[in-house]
Scaffold this motif. Structure first.
Motif, PDB file in Angstrom:
ATOM      1  N   GLU A   1      35.261  20.342   0.717  1.00  0.00           N
ATOM      2  CA  GLU A   1      35.044  19.418  -0.392  1.00  0.00           C
ATOM      3  C   GLU A   1      35.109  18.001   0.145  1.00  0.00           C
ATOM      4  OE1 GLU A   1      37.213  18.054  -4.458  1.00  0.00           O
ATOM      5  OE2 GLU A   1      37.199  20.200  -3.994  1.00  0.00           O
ATOM      6  N   MET A   2      34.044  17.254  -0.081  1.00  0.00           N
ATOM      7  CA  MET A   2      34.008  15.861   0.317  1.00  0.00           C
ATOM      8  C   MET A   2      34.707  15.049  -0.771  1.00  0.00           C
ATOM      9  SD  MET A   2      32.513  16.613   3.024  1.00  0.00           S
ATOM     10  CE  MET A   2      32.165  15.098   3.869  1.00  0.00           C
ATOM     11  N   ALA A   3      35.243  13.883  -0.401  1.00  0.00           N
ATOM     12  CA  ALA A   3      35.942  13.034  -1.372  1.00  0.00           C
ATOM     13  C   ALA A   3      35.029  12.656  -2.536  1.00  0.00           C
ATOM     14  CB  ALA A   3      36.479  11.784  -0.685  1.00  0.00           C
ATOM     15  N   SER A   4      33.734  12.593  -2.279  1.00  0.00           N
ATOM     16  CA  SER A   4      32.764  12.256  -3.329  1.00  0.00           C
ATOM     17  C   SER A   4      32.586  13.398  -4.334  1.00  0.00           C
ATOM     18  CB  SER A   4      31.410  11.959  -2.690  1.00  0.00           C
ATOM     19  OG  SER A   4      30.900  13.130  -2.057  1.00  0.00           O
ATOM     20  N   GLY A   5      33.184  14.567  -4.015  1.00  0.00           N
ATOM     21  CA  GLY A   5      33.021  15.741  -4.863  1.00  0.00           C
ATOM     22  C   GLY A   5      31.888  16.639  -4.407  1.00  0.00           C
ATOM     23  N   GLU A   6      31.099  16.144  -3.464  1.00  0.00           N
ATOM     24  CA  GLU A   6      29.967  16.905  -2.922  1.00  0.00           C
ATOM     25  C   GLU A   6      30.487  18.059  -2.059  1.00  0.00           C
ATOM     26  OE1 GLU A   6      26.317  15.917   0.162  1.00  0.00           O
ATOM     27  OE2 GLU A   6      27.984  14.543  -0.001  1.00  0.00           O
ATOM     28  N   PRO A   7      30.071  19.289  -2.338  1.00  0.00           N
ATOM     29  CA  PRO A   7      30.502  20.407  -1.493  1.00  0.00           C
ATOM     30  C   PRO A   7      29.630  20.530  -0.238  1.00  0.00           C
ATOM     31  CG  PRO A   7      29.214  21.235  -3.324  1.00  0.00           C
ATOM     32  CD  PRO A   7      29.315  19.744  -3.505  1.00  0.00           C
ATOM     33  N   TRP A   8      30.263  20.830   0.870  1.00  0.00           N
ATOM     34  CA  TRP A   8      29.558  21.172   2.105  1.00  0.00           C
ATOM     35  C   TRP A   8      29.880  22.634   2.369  1.00  0.00           C
ATOM     36  CZ3 TRP A   8      29.437  17.159   6.641  1.00  0.00           C
ATOM     37  CH2 TRP A   8      28.807  15.983   6.217  1.00  0.00           C
ATOM     38  N   HIS A   9      28.864  23.439   2.657  1.00  0.00           N
ATOM     39  CA  HIS A   9      29.039  24.867   2.903  1.00  0.00           C
ATOM     40  C   HIS A   9      28.798  25.152   4.382  1.00  0.00           C
ATOM     41  CE1 HIS A   9      29.012  25.303  -1.427  1.00  0.00           C
ATOM     42  NE2 HIS A   9      27.904  24.586  -1.453  1.00  0.00           N
ATOM     43  N   VAL A  10      29.662  25.965   4.952  1.00  0.00           N
ATOM     44  CA  VAL A  10      29.578  26.336   6.360  1.00  0.00           C
ATOM     45  C   VAL A  10      29.310  27.828   6.421  1.00  0.00           C
ATOM     46  CG1 VAL A  10      30.788  26.355   8.570  1.00  0.00           C
ATOM     47  CG2 VAL A  10      31.276  24.542   6.903  1.00  0.00           C
ATOM     48  N   GLU A  11      28.286  28.217   7.179  1.00  0.00           N
ATOM     49  CA  GLU A  11      27.970  29.636   7.282  1.00  0.00           C
ATOM     50  C   GLU A  11      27.361  29.931   8.640  1.00  0.00           C
ATOM     51  OE1 GLU A  11      25.789  33.115   4.706  1.00  0.00           O
ATOM     52  OE2 GLU A  11      26.238  31.189   3.790  1.00  0.00           O
ATOM     53  N   GLY A  12      27.726  31.078   9.192  1.00  0.00           N
ATOM     54  CA  GLY A  12      27.203  31.516  10.483  1.00  0.00           C
ATOM     55  C   GLY A  12      28.283  32.248  11.247  1.00  0.00           C
ATOM     56  N   LYS A  13      28.162  32.249  12.551  1.00  0.00           N
ATOM     57  CA  LYS A  13      29.135  32.902  13.421  1.00  0.00           C
ATOM     58  C   LYS A  13      30.103  31.836  13.919  1.00  0.00           C
ATOM     59  CE  LYS A  13      25.917  36.510  14.654  1.00  0.00           C
ATOM     60  NZ  LYS A  13      25.149  37.172  15.704  1.00  0.00           N
TER      61      LYS A  13
ATOM     62  N   ALA B   1      41.259   6.414   4.398  1.00  0.00           N
ATOM     63  CA  ALA B   1      40.815   7.020   3.135  1.00  0.00           C
ATOM     64  C   ALA B   1      40.309   8.442   3.383  1.00  0.00           C
ATOM     65  CB  ALA B   1      39.709   6.181   2.501  1.00  0.00           C
ATOM     66  N   GLU B   2      40.787   9.394   2.579  1.00  0.00           N
ATOM     67  CA  GLU B   2      40.379  10.787   2.724  1.00  0.00           C
ATOM     68  C   GLU B   2      38.900  10.938   2.370  1.00  0.00           C
ATOM     69  OE1 GLU B   2      41.405  14.849   0.417  1.00  0.00           O
ATOM     70  OE2 GLU B   2      43.148  13.747   1.167  1.00  0.00           O
ATOM     71  N   VAL B   3      38.137  11.613   3.255  1.00  0.00           N
ATOM     72  CA  VAL B   3      36.707  11.819   3.007  1.00  0.00           C
ATOM     73  C   VAL B   3      36.322  13.286   2.895  1.00  0.00           C
ATOM     74  CG1 VAL B   3      35.991   9.615   4.016  1.00  0.00           C
ATOM     75  CG2 VAL B   3      36.116  11.635   5.463  1.00  0.00           C
ATOM     76  N   ALA B   4      37.168  14.209   3.385  1.00  0.00           N
ATOM     77  CA  ALA B   4      36.844  15.630   3.300  1.00  0.00           C
ATOM     78  C   ALA B   4      38.108  16.467   3.452  1.00  0.00           C
ATOM     79  CB  ALA B   4      35.841  16.029   4.370  1.00  0.00           C
ATOM     80  N   THR B   5      38.081  17.665   2.852  1.00  0.00           N
ATOM     81  CA  THR B   5      39.213  18.579   2.926  1.00  0.00           C
ATOM     82  C   THR B   5      38.725  20.004   3.119  1.00  0.00           C
ATOM     83  OG1 THR B   5      40.443  17.179   1.398  1.00  0.00           O
ATOM     84  CG2 THR B   5      41.260  19.405   1.706  1.00  0.00           C
ATOM     85  N   LEU B   6      39.373  20.727   4.018  1.00  0.00           N
ATOM     86  CA  LEU B   6      39.168  22.163   4.172  1.00  0.00           C
ATOM     87  C   LEU B   6      40.437  22.824   3.677  1.00  0.00           C
ATOM     88  CD1 LEU B   6      37.652  20.799   6.798  1.00  0.00           C
ATOM     89  CD2 LEU B   6      37.452  23.164   7.477  1.00  0.00           C
ATOM     90  N   LYS B   7      40.301  23.832   2.800  1.00  0.00           N
ATOM     91  CA  LYS B   7      41.464  24.526   2.256  1.00  0.00           C
ATOM     92  C   LYS B   7      41.332  26.025   2.472  1.00  0.00           C
ATOM     93  CE  LYS B   7      42.497  21.151  -1.300  1.00  0.00           C
ATOM     94  NZ  LYS B   7      42.612  20.900  -2.729  1.00  0.00           N
ATOM     95  N   ALA B   8      42.477  26.683   2.612  1.00  0.00           N
ATOM     96  CA  ALA B   8      42.523  28.107   2.944  1.00  0.00           C
ATOM     97  C   ALA B   8      41.850  29.008   1.928  1.00  0.00           C
ATOM     98  CB  ALA B   8      43.969  28.555   3.137  1.00  0.00           C
ATOM     99  N   LYS B   9      41.944  28.710   0.654  1.00  0.00           N
ATOM    100  CA  LYS B   9      41.452  29.652  -0.344  1.00  0.00           C
ATOM    101  C   LYS B   9      39.951  29.876  -0.273  1.00  0.00           C
ATOM    102  CE  LYS B   9      40.917  26.284  -4.038  1.00  0.00           C
ATOM    103  NZ  LYS B   9      41.229  25.926  -5.389  1.00  0.00           N
TER     104      LYS B   9
END
Length: 169
Positions: free
Chosen positions: A101-113, A81-89
């Motif tokens: 984007e998590m399958a639950s619709g919850e966004p996870w944000h990645v920031e740093g170096k 079952a898909e739980v997360a997706t990273l997309k180019a845009k």
């Protein structure tokens, strides 16, 4: 320089690059260096990996189509079952941030170096995963701190996916 203490509410793991063309990582207890997980990268035209626990049980898999359009990496649980997706845009190496984007619709944000492996993953305004290489003396190791209540296997799949994304962009 000594390694700073882990903040309350987080568990630290040591992620060590394993020699091989598949981009494998051993995930170790930082005190004993006992292997707790393995992120087993696979060789092939598409990036893919499996996150395994110490007993070799599949926890998560990562599959990608980095040369496809749109560029995309998908994380699935052991049942497929898909739980997360990273997309180019939503990704920019220049800005050193991306959204998942998590399958639950919850966004996870990645920031740093991202290239230097010093970044934080946040959700709902709180840190869920912290990745840091700045305290390591050997460049094939970095620490991963996972917030209490966050699935460690999923956190490791996210770290591997980001690592592959940055290397192939």
């Amino acid at each position: 320089m000594t390694d700073p203490a882990v903040q309350p509410g987080f568990t630290r793991f040591l992620m060590k690059s394993k020699l091989g063309a598949g981009r494998d990582f051993q995930v170790l207890d930082p005190q004993t260096e006992q292997q707790l997980y393995l992120v087993d990268g696979k060789i092939g035209p598409r990036p893919k990996a499996e996150v395994l626990d110490a007993a070799g049980t599949l926890l998560y898999s990562v599959r990608g189509q980095l040369l496809g359009i749109p560029k995309k990496l998908t994380i699935a649980d052991a049942a497929g079952a898909e739980v997360a997706t990273l997309k180019a845009k939503k990704f920019s190496v220049v800005k050193d941030r991306m959204d998942m984007e998590m399958a639950s619709g919850e966004p996870w944000h990645v920031e740093g170096k991202l290239i230097e492996k010093n970044y934080t993953v946040t959700s709902g305004g709180r840190d869920v995963v912290r990745i840091s290489q700045k305290w390591m003396t050997v460049r094939d190791k970095y620490s991963v701190e996972v917030a209490d209540g966050v699935d460690v296997g999923l956190a490791l799949a996210v770290v591997w996916a980001i690592d592959r994304w940055v290397e192939r962009d």
